[in-house]
Design an enzyme around this catalytic site. Sequence first.
Site, mmCIF file in Angstrom:
data_model
loop_
_atom_site.group_PDB
_atom_site.id
_atom_site.type_symbol
_atom_site.label_atom_id
_atom_site.label_comp_id
_atom_site.label_asym_id
_atom_site.label_seq_id
_atom_site.Cartn_x
_atom_site.Cartn_y
_atom_site.Cartn_z
ATOM 1 C CB CYS A 26 45.135 28.921 26.031
ATOM 2 S SG CYS A 26 45.473 30.430 26.945
ATOM 3 C CB CYS A 80 43.443 35.202 25.401
ATOM 4 S SG CYS A 80 44.514 34.129 26.340
ATOM 5 C CG HIS A 122 39.532 42.660 38.301
ATOM 6 N ND1 HIS A 122 38.775 41.624 38.780
ATOM 7 C CD2 HIS A 122 40.070 42.221 37.139
ATOM 8 C CE1 HIS A 122 38.850 40.599 37.949
ATOM 9 N NE2 HIS A 122 39.632 40.933 36.950
ATOM 10 C CE LYS A 150 47.846 32.054 36.180
ATOM 11 N NZ LYS A 150 46.489 31.839 35.853
ATOM 12 C CB CYS A 163 42.441 31.465 23.599
ATOM 13 S SG CYS A 163 42.096 31.366 25.370
ATOM 14 C CG HIS A 211 40.294 38.956 41.071
ATOM 15 N ND1 HIS A 211 41.445 39.707 40.927
ATOM 16 C CD2 HIS A 211 40.215 38.188 39.954
ATOM 17 C CE1 HIS A 211 42.028 39.390 39.781
ATOM 18 N NE2 HIS A 211 41.296 38.484 39.158
ATOM 19 C CG HIS A 242 42.358 31.385 29.668
ATOM 20 N ND1 HIS A 242 43.008 32.300 28.874
ATOM 21 C CD2 HIS A 242 41.699 32.105 30.607
ATOM 22 C CE1 HIS A 242 42.739 33.518 29.308
ATOM 23 N NE2 HIS A 242 41.957 33.440 30.345
ATOM 24 C CE LYS A 299 35.491 32.741 37.406
ATOM 25 N NZ LYS A 299 35.037 32.840 36.049
HETATM 26 N N1 MSP Z 1 38.586 43.696 29.119
HETATM 27 C C1 MSP Z 1 40.001 43.653 29.032
HETATM 28 C C2 MSP Z 1 40.598 45.053 29.093
HETATM 29 C C3 MSP Z 1 40.120 45.985 28.017
HETATM 30 S S1 MSP Z 1 40.789 47.584 28.197
HETATM 31 C C4 MSP Z 1 40.388 48.381 26.794
HETATM 32 C C5 MSP Z 1 40.559 42.834 30.190
HETATM 33 N N2 MSP Z 1 39.732 42.669 31.224
HETATM 34 S S2 MSP Z 1 40.059 41.817 32.538
HETATM 35 O O1 MSP Z 1 38.892 41.948 33.359
HETATM 36 O O2 MSP Z 1 40.454 40.498 32.168
HETATM 37 O O3 MSP Z 1 41.302 42.445 33.211
HETATM 38 C C6 MSP Z 1 41.314 43.791 33.559
HETATM 39 C C7 MSP Z 1 42.591 44.192 34.259
HETATM 40 O O4 MSP Z 1 42.762 43.472 35.462
HETATM 41 C C8 MSP Z 1 43.838 43.973 33.420
HETATM 42 O O5 MSP Z 1 44.619 45.166 33.450
HETATM 43 C C9 MSP Z 1 44.562 42.880 34.126
HETATM 44 O O6 MSP Z 1 45.930 43.045 34.014
HETATM 45 C C10 MSP Z 1 44.116 43.105 35.570
HETATM 46 N N3 MSP Z 1 44.278 41.892 36.357
HETATM 47 C C11 MSP Z 1 43.613 40.708 36.231
HETATM 48 N N4 MSP Z 1 44.149 39.818 37.111
HETATM 49 C C12 MSP Z 1 45.148 40.396 37.804
HETATM 50 C C13 MSP Z 1 46.016 40.003 38.838
HETATM 51 N N5 MSP Z 1 46.014 38.773 39.321
HETATM 52 N N6 MSP Z 1 46.880 40.931 39.318
HETATM 53 C C14 MSP Z 1 46.900 42.220 38.863
HETATM 54 N N7 MSP Z 1 46.108 42.614 37.897
HETATM 55 C C15 MSP Z 1 45.246 41.719 37.310
HETATM 56 O O7 MSP Z 1 41.682 42.411 30.129
#
Ligand code: MSP
Length: 478
Positions: free
Chosen positions: A143, A129, A21, A292, A126, A18, A146, A295
């Site tokens: 949590c 997380c 990411h 926020k 969790c 999304h 979540h 899903k």
């Molecule tokens: N797999 C772990 C990271 C391991 S790095 C060795 C993880 N993955 S994640 O897919 O959940 O998230 C990846 C990144 O996306 C994180 O840096 C997280 O902060 C970022 N984001 C997820 N949702 C976000 C927003 N709503 N806004 C900005 N960044 C977001 O964590």
Amino acid sequence: MDKFFLTTPIYYVNARPHIGHVYTNIAADVLARYYRAKGREVLFSTGTDENSQKNVEAAEKAGKDVQGYVDEMAEEWKRIFTDLGFSFDTFIRTTAPEHVQAVQAFIERIDKAGDMYVGDYEGLYCVGCETFLKEDELVDGKCPIHKTVPQKITEKNYFFALSKYRQKLLDHFKDNPEFLQPSSARNKMLHYIEHEMEDVSISRQSQKWGIRLPQNDDHAVYVWFDALINYLTVTGFPDKKFEKFWPADLHLIGKDIIKFHCAIWPAMLLSAGLPLPKRVFAHGFFTVDGQKISKSLGNAIDPMTLAKEYPFDVIRYYVLRDIPFGNDGDFSHERLKERYNADLANGLGNLVSRTLNMIQQFGGDTFDADGAQLPAEVDATLSSVSAYIESLAFDKALESIWQAIAWADGLIEETKPWQLAKAGDTARVTGILQELYATLVAVNMHLAPFLPQTHEKLSAILSARPILKPPTPLFLRK
Ligand code: MSP
């Protein structure tokens, strides 16, 4: 050649990317393009975190076997990142054999250093997380992120002696004030290291999915422990060649994963006798139209859908210009539209077409693109862009570029070249057109890391001889 190694987090593949990411990758892509243009040998890595229980659950839900599921999803993430034009040099998957090898070699190092021991673990886990939570972190027994009840886990685990590195970590923070940015994140982190950090369990007993612990293959390596090591895998570790790129110059992460990158990861590296990353920068979190991303609300913006509506450069511009990097921000469709119209279509797009139209109309034989000199005012404004990019103040960098655009607009409004041309003041008109042209060339050069597609189009227009009128507005909705 000087190297620059920058990383994004690796993403769980339990869903499609999304906008949150993609945000990290946009920032990383700007930096990678910038440092390449500066002549650095860049290694820009991104990829997928596949050994997580979340992925197992998602595979079960989809009725697929886990390996097949993660293969499919990793392919999908890679395709999306490629389609969006990200210039990553390597896409790591944590189920790849070279990663398994790196993780096992790394764990053997910390074992040799005497930093692993077996202990009983009882805790609340969790899966969302992928971490243990303390009782006092729960809200109504759930949590807080979540909103699920964590699993009670009692098992024999292998531990990493994280707390042994408390003082070394504190010293590192003290000696390297730039290590974690923005600085607002530092105090919280220092508090955690000093008062809360405990040894962490780094294996999961009887977990089938995941990298086997070299000491006991009934155990899977804890997913975060394996995931962090991806940053070494992409440099070629454990082969000696990893020293070419390691240590990382910059880990770009979201603010939710600072603890892993600024306490656990550096302690792991200290234990393994390896240098620490030079800098970790944590960006903020996005909400979407004030809410926020979740899903259940179904508001997780699909970047591919959005990129059908707007050229991806527009989205890059909007997120970097509107939200200071490091702050939380709101992704607002309304603001995106406003920025698109005001800054891109009307601001940059208009300046390009006005200038090139005037060159065609009034440039005649006297206009000399090669002799065009950059006006001092524009030079002064643009000279701050590099420093802003290097400090990840992308909004300020873009603001400076748009000041140069505003200056050029002001010059046109003030001097009204069409009136000068009518009055026959050819020399003055030529001078103005050359200043405008030189400004466009310089603006275009500074835009390159931010808006790569626009930069390419504009470069073709500006370098053609005779100079081309833009065939279509620069920013057309697709
Ligand atoms: N797999 C772990 C990271 C391991 S790095 C060795 C993880 N993955 S994640 O897919 O959940 O998230 C990846 C990144 O996306 C994180 O840096 C997280 O902060 C970022 N984001 C997820 N949702 C976000 C927003 N709503 N806004 C900005 N960044 C977001 O964590």
